[in-house]
Enzyme design. Structure first.
Site, PDB file in Angstrom:
ATOM      1  N   HIS A  64      -4.082  17.851 103.430  1.00 20.10           N
ATOM      2  CA  HIS A  64      -5.137  18.257 104.470  1.00 20.10           C
ATOM      3  C   HIS A  64      -5.871  19.726 104.519  1.00 20.10           C
ATOM      4  CE1 HIS A  64      -7.221  19.018 108.445  1.00 20.10           C
ATOM      5  NE2 HIS A  64      -6.296  20.170 108.564  1.00 20.10           N
ATOM      6  N   ASP A  66      -8.425  22.485 104.920  1.00 21.90           N
ATOM      7  CA  ASP A  66      -9.595  22.983 105.944  1.00 21.90           C
ATOM      8  C   ASP A  66     -10.738  23.414 105.293  1.00 21.90           C
ATOM      9  OD1 ASP A  66      -8.314  22.681 108.551  1.00 21.90           O
ATOM     10  OD2 ASP A  66      -6.758  23.880 107.427  1.00 21.90           O
ATOM     11  N   ASP A 188      -6.090  16.653 112.395  1.00 27.44           N
ATOM     12  CA  ASP A 188      -5.708  18.106 112.976  1.00 27.44           C
ATOM     13  C   ASP A 188      -6.719  18.630 114.053  1.00 27.44           C
ATOM     14  OD1 ASP A 188      -4.618  20.674 112.868  1.00 27.44           O
ATOM     15  OD2 ASP A 188      -5.726  21.380 111.476  1.00 27.44           O
ATOM     16  N   HIS A 438     -13.340  21.617 112.191  1.00 27.99           N
ATOM     17  CA  HIS A 438     -12.427  21.985 113.649  1.00 27.99           C
ATOM     18  C   HIS A 438     -12.060  23.191 113.569  1.00 27.99           C
ATOM     19  CE1 HIS A 438      -9.643  20.185 110.643  1.00 27.99           C
ATOM     20  NE2 HIS A 438      -8.848  20.892 111.054  1.00 27.99           N
TER      21      HIS A 438
END
Length: 997
Positions: A64, A66, A188, A438
């Site tokens: 994951h 970001d 997420d 996000h």
């Protein structure tokens, strides 16, 4: 694919989404890049075989990544600033590819195209061919595939569609059909919007997986074995158009406890040599079987999924894969001893395929997954408002990007090849796409990362300004320097302050004409304004308010504002001439008393002369009137030392330490200006809170322009500032919010549609995201509030609507960002000041949507203003419209963007829900051939919503809800070959072959 009298030759599945159109026997070519590729077995065909009589455990290796959070996008990609967080995306991709080549059984999924695009451009051609082979064999699979994994609470649907299109187009152009994701993957984001599910369904995804949902909801679903469901994500679109199978992952997006084998993890590796110390295979297998069988008890099929990875993992992929190879081998070896557990490398799409093959019925869900709480006092509803200045800048940037793309189409090649070099829309597209992440527009990033997001948007806007100047020069016939004023909200614009005679260019990005009020900073006391035909326009000069002077500080020195209304054609440009008058009428003066009433021909607003506050609002057309008071309050933010919980308010979490907010002032000092053009009541509540209640002559909405900050923290407590509207409307604990700017959802106080709520936070637990509008209503009256950015709000009291405007917090909320939300800047070292506006509309409930939908649309896509010295002169095209006629009120031109040199991407949207309006909730038919004034449409083909698949080739899994029979989707017959029909809430996407007229 056929559409009327022309047809599209089928594109080779491995080729980018470009094709040939045949119109009346003439071949019109889209560039078709086609490579000879080996036979592929990607997607569902690449899945490993499962065992029907066993519990199949699908291990999904993933990372994951970001797109900015604790570090900037660049820092994350390169692995810089590891003192903040150890993470380097380029090394992850390097390492994963190397390890996938060592074992054909291995699988890996990747999500964030923003990072993969960077990495791909740096690879050699031989490495690119290697990666294509991995993709073609399904060993490397893309899921979600947007430029980023967007936030779902604070994003606008138009920006989400854009960023998904950007990422998916790159994958399609690079890898063809094998690069097209089958699964949406939002592991997420902090709560999930119904409109996102609707968009994913229309983009052709077969399923959707996420990790976060309310802790009470999860407990309920585990007991009921409803962690996998069918989400009916629209009340208007005919099922299954917006139906999306949705799965809730068992461990968020982390591996099961004790099974993390990254260099960032601390779990023991599998030690499988019995001759060496600490042999642990038996223990590992035993623990894994316990976890797998336990997980199986809360899911419906004999298939379960385990996410084997986490934040920025697989930088040394050998650690993960060596241990996963062993885990699979040793667990499966137990089948010889009677074990019924089968472990395999898998992907979310392979797991989804097995759920589909199970042929079960699934629980139907019709609401959304807001608000999200991970514990009794931990509601993630603060980020709905966090970083309100960045949220507004992102919204303005979206409007600017749409204008940039439209003018690039309308002006053709001249937009990029004009006299101003460096013109492009791509920089802004990428900056806006990154801003949807996000931890971007959500406001949950570190301060230096928020600054970087804003810098990227500013850089993109600089490139777009050059493109717009080129475009306007080509369209008007005069190339000259255009000035742009980005600080008009604080009355700063050097051209209008300095020039005695100047032109104001107004470009309207909407497909209908608009009337828009302008307020331009000036130093003169009288001006004349005329439109492009020389007709005089009513105008008024008013003094700049004290609040504005304090807010702009030394960034501008205009003493007055020139106020007038402009009218702009649909998808078009017009020009106004402004001239200083030396001996004009006197300046409008400020009266330092509270007026009893201000009104125009549509609205009447009354004030309490004793308090200076609003007291009523009336619609003079419909003869409605409600009591309405409005004031400002703050909640003291929890510092984490409460009796019930140690949770503090922070960037993510809203936790007031009391359910009763503090009123900032029971009265407001006032000054008023009343002219034929505009009426204002200027209110001062405190040194850090002021407001202008404003009513323009031709407006059906009341404007509340608020200025809040710097929030005082001398009491060492953080503050969460709200404005609250208290009315005589009887709401019974119900109010309504939009979902990502589109469909409206009902909200009920202390209630969740899918489980019996135990409400533990009476304020934060009743807050919801408001993207563009919210309203309260009863049988007679509806009060709608249109916002200029995403904000959080709720209806805590009967007849009341509160909206959070600003937050300043002194403690971190322990959700990873590692710093308090205490924004300052060079201009405001004492704390950030934020200005915004709310628009209030009072209507009958049956007709309210006809007003508030266009009003919200106009607030999202505002006219662009340009300024140049001089006057109107003959021989110059000072006005044009890109459309032959305005589109009907129900239809919105959502996207007009250059696709390649001869084709454009067009999205048309029906912007009303079914049964929402007696007039506008009907199907509408539009002629594509008669749409544009400056473009000949030579051919057309329809795509899915994300423009990465031909519409007729979009085949999705069918799912059966357990409540009803599946509805058969009916297709309306189109009246003729060039016409398209839009039904309520439908978005249709087209690739047009065009040439400039």
């Amino acid at each position: 694919m056929t559409c009327g009298s022309f047809s599209v030759m089928a594109a080779v599945k491995q080729a980018p989404l470009l094709a040939l159109l045949v119109v009346a026997g003439e071949v019109l070519s889209f560039p078709l890049v086609q490579e000879t590729q080996p036979a592929t077995s990607c997607g569902y065909e690449s899945c490993h075989v499962t065992k029907p009589n066993m519990l199949n455990v699908h291990l999904v290796p993933h990372t994951h990544d970001d797109v900015g959070w604790l570090k900037t996008v660049d820092q994350y990609y390169y692995g810089d600033r590891n003192d903040i967080q150890h993470a380097g995306v380029q090394y992850i991709l390097d390492s994963v590819v190397d390890q996938l080549l060592k074992n054909p059984d291995r699988r890996f999924i990747y999500v964030e195209t923003a990072f993969f695009y960077r990495w791909w451009r740096q690879q050699s051609s031989s490495m690119q061919q290697t990666v294509k082979q991995l993709v073609n064999e399904g060993r490397l699979e893309f899921v979600n595939g947007g430029w980023c994994m967007s936030d779902e609470a604070t994003t606008h649907y138009s920006a989400v569609i854009d960023q998904m299109t950007l990422g998916l187009r790159f994958l399609n152009d690079t890898f063809g059909a094998c690069g097209r994701p089958r699964v949406a993957w939002h592991i997420d984001p902090f709560g999930h919007a119904r409109e996102h599910a609707s968009m994913f369904a229309q983009m052709g995804y077969d399923g959707f997986f996420f990790g976060r949902l309310d802790y009470q909801d999860r407990t309920h679903r585990m007991v009921q074995r409803e962690q996998e469901l069918l989400w009916r994500a629209s009340d208007s679109l005919t099922p299954p158009m917006a139906d999306l199978f949705t799965g809730i992952l068992p461990n968020g997006y982390n591996p099961p406890e004790g099974f993390c084998w990254d260099q960032l993890c601390h779990d023991a590796p599998i030690r499988d040599d019995p001759h060496l110390e600490d042999y642990n295979v038996d223990d590992v297998v035993k623990r894994f079987l316990v976890i797998a069988n336990s997980q199986a008890k809360v899911y419906k099929t004999n298939h379960i999924i385990m996410t084997m990875g986490s934040d920025f993992q697989y930088e040394n992929a050998n650690l993960w894969y060596k241990n996963l190879d062993k885990l699979i081998h040793y667990v499966n070896a137990q089948q010889a001893n009677g074990s019924k557990v089968n472990v395999l490398y898998s992907t979310p799409s392979c797991y989804l395929q097995e759920l589909h093959r199970a042929n079960l019925t699934w629980t139907l869900k019709r609401d959304d997954f807001f608000p999200y709480a991970d514990n009794a006092h931990d509601f993630w509803t603060g980020y709905f408002t966090s970083r309100p200045a960045l949220k507004r800048y992102e919204r303005i940037s979206n409007s600017n990007l749409q204008i940039c793309k439209q003018l690039e189409v309308l002006a053709g090649r001249a937009s990029r090849e004009g006299p101003y070099r460096g013109a492009d829309s791509d920089t802004m597209k990428e900056a806006m796409a990154v801003a949807q992440h996000h931890d971007a527009v959500s406001g949950t990033e570190k301060q230096h990362v928020a600054n970087d997001y804003a810098r990227r948007l500013a850089d993109g806007w600089q490139h777009c300004q050059l493109l717009i100047s080129n475009s306007l020069g080509a369209l008007t016939g005069v190339f000259g320097k255009q000035n742009y004023c980005d600080h008009l909200n604080i009355s700063v614009c050097p051209p209008t302050e300095l020039f005695k005679k100047f032109l104001v260019g107004v470009y309207n990005p909407l497909a209908r004409p608009v009337t828009w009020p302008l307020r331009l900073p000036v130093n003169g006391t009288a001006y004349t304004v005329s439109d492009v035909r020389g007709k005089a326009v009513p105008c008024q000069v008013v003094p700049v308010s004290r609040a504005t002077q304090e807010l702009r500080r030394n960034r501008g020195f205009a003493v007055n504002e020139l106020v007038f209304e402009v009218q702009a054609p649909p998808l078009g440009y017009t020009t106004y001439s402004v001239s200083l008058v030396l001996d004009g009428p006197p300046l409008a003066s400020v009266r330092h008393r509270t007026p009893t009433v201000i009104q125009n021909k549509f609205l009447q607003v009354t004030f309490d002369p004793d308090t200076g506050l609003l007291s009523s609002l009336s619609n003079l057309e419909t003869k409605q009137s409600i009591k309405l008071t409005q004031n400002f309050y703050w909640y003291n933010a929890s510092d984490g030392r409460n009796v019930e919980s140690h949770q503090a308010s922070g960037a993510y979490i809203f936790r007031p330490n009391s359910s009763t907010p503090f009123i900032i002032s029971k009265t407001a000092k006032t000054g008023s200006i009343q002219t034929s053009v505009v009426q204002e009541v200027r209110q001062w509540f405190a040194p850090w809170v002021s407001q202008v209640v404003r009513l323009y002559a031709d407006s059906r909405a009341l404007e509340l322009e608020w200025t809040v900050g710097p929030l005082p923290i001398d009491d060492h407590l953080g503050k969460e500032v709200i404005t609250r509207l208290d009315t005589s409307i009887q709401t019974s604990g119900v109010f309504y919010t939009d979902s990502n700017g589109r469909e409206v959802l009902q909200r009920r106080k202390d209630f969740r549609p899918t489980w019996n709520l135990n409400q533990t936070e009476p304020i934060a637990g009743n807050y919801y995201p408001i993207n563009s509008r919210a309203f309260i209503k009863d049988d007679m009256d509806q009060l709608t509030v249109v916002t200029d950015r995403s904000q959080g709000g709720g209806s805590i009291h009967n007849g009341s609507l509160e909206i959070m405007l600003h937050r300043r917090l002194l403690y971190d909320d322990n959700r990873g960002v590692g710093e308090p939300l205490n924004e300052t800047s060079d201009i405001f070292p004492e704390g950030l000041v934020v200005r915004g506006r709310l628009l209030l509309s009072l209507e009958r409930p049956s007709a309210a949507a006809d007003r508030h939908r266009p009003l919200a649309e106009q607030e999202v896509l505002q006219p662009l203003l340009t300024f140049s010295e001089g006057d109107l002169r003959p021989g110059v095209k000072f006005e044009f419209s890109g459309l032959q006629a305005a589109l009907p009120p129900a239809v919105h031109l959502l996207t007009l963007s250059q696709w390649d040199k001869d084709s454009v991407l067009l999205r048309l949207e029906h912007q009303f829900q079914s049964r929402e309006s007696k007039v506008n909730s009907q199907p509408v038919t539009i002629s594509l051939q008669k749409l544009f004034s400056s473009l000949d449409v030579l051919g057309v083909s329809e795509l899915n919503l994300s423009a990465n698949q031909w519409k007729e080739e979009m085949k999705r899994f069918d799912w059966t809800p357990d409540e009803e029979e599946k509805t058969v989707l009916k297709t309306l017959q189109v009246p003729s070959e060039w016409e398209v029909t839009l039904k309520p809430m439908e978005i249709r996407t087209f690739l047009l072959k065009v040439r400039l007229v």
